[in-house]
Design an enzyme around this catalytic site. Structure first.
Site, short mmCIF file in Angstrom:
data_model
loop_
_atom_site.label_atom_id
_atom_site.label_comp_id
_atom_site.label_asym_id
_atom_site.label_seq_id
_atom_site.Cartn_x
_atom_site.Cartn_y
_atom_site.Cartn_z
N SER A 62 0.79 -1.24 0.00
CA SER A 62 0.00 0.00 0.00
C SER A 62 0.82 1.28 0.00
CB SER A 62 -0.96 0.02 1.19
OG SER A 62 -2.00 -0.90 0.98
N LYS A 65 0.05 3.68 -2.73
CA LYS A 65 -1.09 4.60 -2.71
C LYS A 65 -0.63 6.06 -2.66
CE LYS A 65 -4.12 1.09 -0.81
NZ LYS A 65 -4.58 0.41 0.40
N SER A 126 -5.65 3.84 4.16
CA SER A 126 -5.18 2.77 3.28
C SER A 126 -6.31 1.90 2.74
CB SER A 126 -4.14 1.90 3.99
OG SER A 126 -3.24 1.35 3.06
N GLU A 162 -5.29 -3.34 -6.27
CA GLU A 162 -5.48 -4.12 -5.05
C GLU A 162 -6.26 -5.42 -5.34
OE1 GLU A 162 -4.33 -3.92 -2.10
OE2 GLU A 162 -3.52 -1.90 -1.93
#
Length: 292
Positions: A62, A65, A126, A162
């Site tokens: 993550s 991101k 997240s 994801e």
């Protein structure tokens, strides 16, 4: 001229001694651990540099991101998107078996959130569903890669969202960054070389408000230390394997100066607690080094 030469030689010797002492501390933290640990540190004002496995491509999880948020805000800067525009989440946009505070708050979906809200969910919390919605909005991972390439960001790759990574966890290895790339990117971001000042300040505040990974780089730092960071975590897979336990961020020192740090724990068979403690201990060692 001799005095100037001696001065610079002294500065160089002090820097070498500082790196050597920090290296010893970090090696003692990672010694005997069944994991690959990548560390990179960059002092913004004094240009101090340290790395361990700094040029090794490691799965971002993550952490990517942050890269996605930058690509989104670049389109905001261009006037192609607006932070106020609404994004509608249908039921099928809210996947069940994934980390998603959006789903927790809106279990039935069918809700419109502003782009700004989705960015906050995606970076500070997240949220995986928010992340994939942002990627659909901007045209996929290719848009993020092109943006990073256009800014001269090396050692970074993004190919999967994801949902892809949840369907096949081994695709996580194809989204990667070197630790050195991560801190250099954070420096470019801080210097306003990625986004407008408005967007830079906006994303900085979201990152300072990050609520995930409180047991990583922020854990042992003095309370109320400004830390603008982005975490990443894979969880456990075959034979207790952790693909990644990551954190990267910009830390403000008591004297107002800054440094960027990236700690990426990869292919670990240690417990989650041990992995996170390594990140936390390395962060504390770096903090202590800057505050001697």
């Amino acid at each position: 001229m001799k005095k100037i030469g001696i001065f610079f030689l002294l500065i160089s010797s002090l820097a070498t001694a500082q790196k050597s002492a920090l290296e010893q501390k970090i090696n003692s933290i990672t010694k005997g651990k069944k994991a690959t640990v990548g560390v990179s540190v960059l002092g913004f004002e004094n240009n101090f540099k340290f790395s361990k496995n700094g040029d090794k491509p490691l799965p971002t999880l993550s952490v990517f991101k942050f890269h996605i948020a930058c690509a989104v805000l670049d389109l905001v800067d261009q006037g192609k998107l607006s932070l106020d525009q609404k994004i509608f989440f249908k039921k099928e946009d809210i996947l069940e078996n994934t980390w998603s505070p959006i789903r927790e708050k809106y279990p039935e979906a069918n809700v419109s959130l502003s782009l700004g809200e989705v960015l906050d969910y995606t970076v500070a919390l997240s949220d995986n569903n928010g992340c994939d919605m942002l990627l659909r909005l901007i045209g996929g991972t290719e848009t993020v890669q092109k943006f990073m390439d256009s800014k001269g960001v090396k050692g970074f790759q993004i190919k999967h969202n994801e949902d892809d990574m949840h369907k096949n966890w081994k695709t996580q290895y194809e989204n990667y960054s070197t630790p050195n790339s991560a801190v250099l990117l954070l420096k470019k971001f801080y210097d306003g070389k990625l986004l407008s000042k408005k967007s830079t300040d906006y994303l900085m505040q979201i990152m300072i408000g990050t609520k995930t990974g409180t047991n990583k780089i922020v854990e042992q730092l003095p309370k109320n230390t400004p830390v603008a960071h982005k975490t990443g975590s894979s969880g456990k897979y075959d034979n207790g394997l952790t693909v990644a336990e990551n954190d990267m961020g910009i830390i403000t020192l008591p004297d107002g100066k800054h440094y960027a740090i990236a700690v990426f724990v990869n292919n670990s068979t240690e417990t989650d607690e041990v992995n996170c403690r390594m990140v936390s201990d390395i962060s504390k060692a770096v903090w202590d080094d800057f505050n001697k």
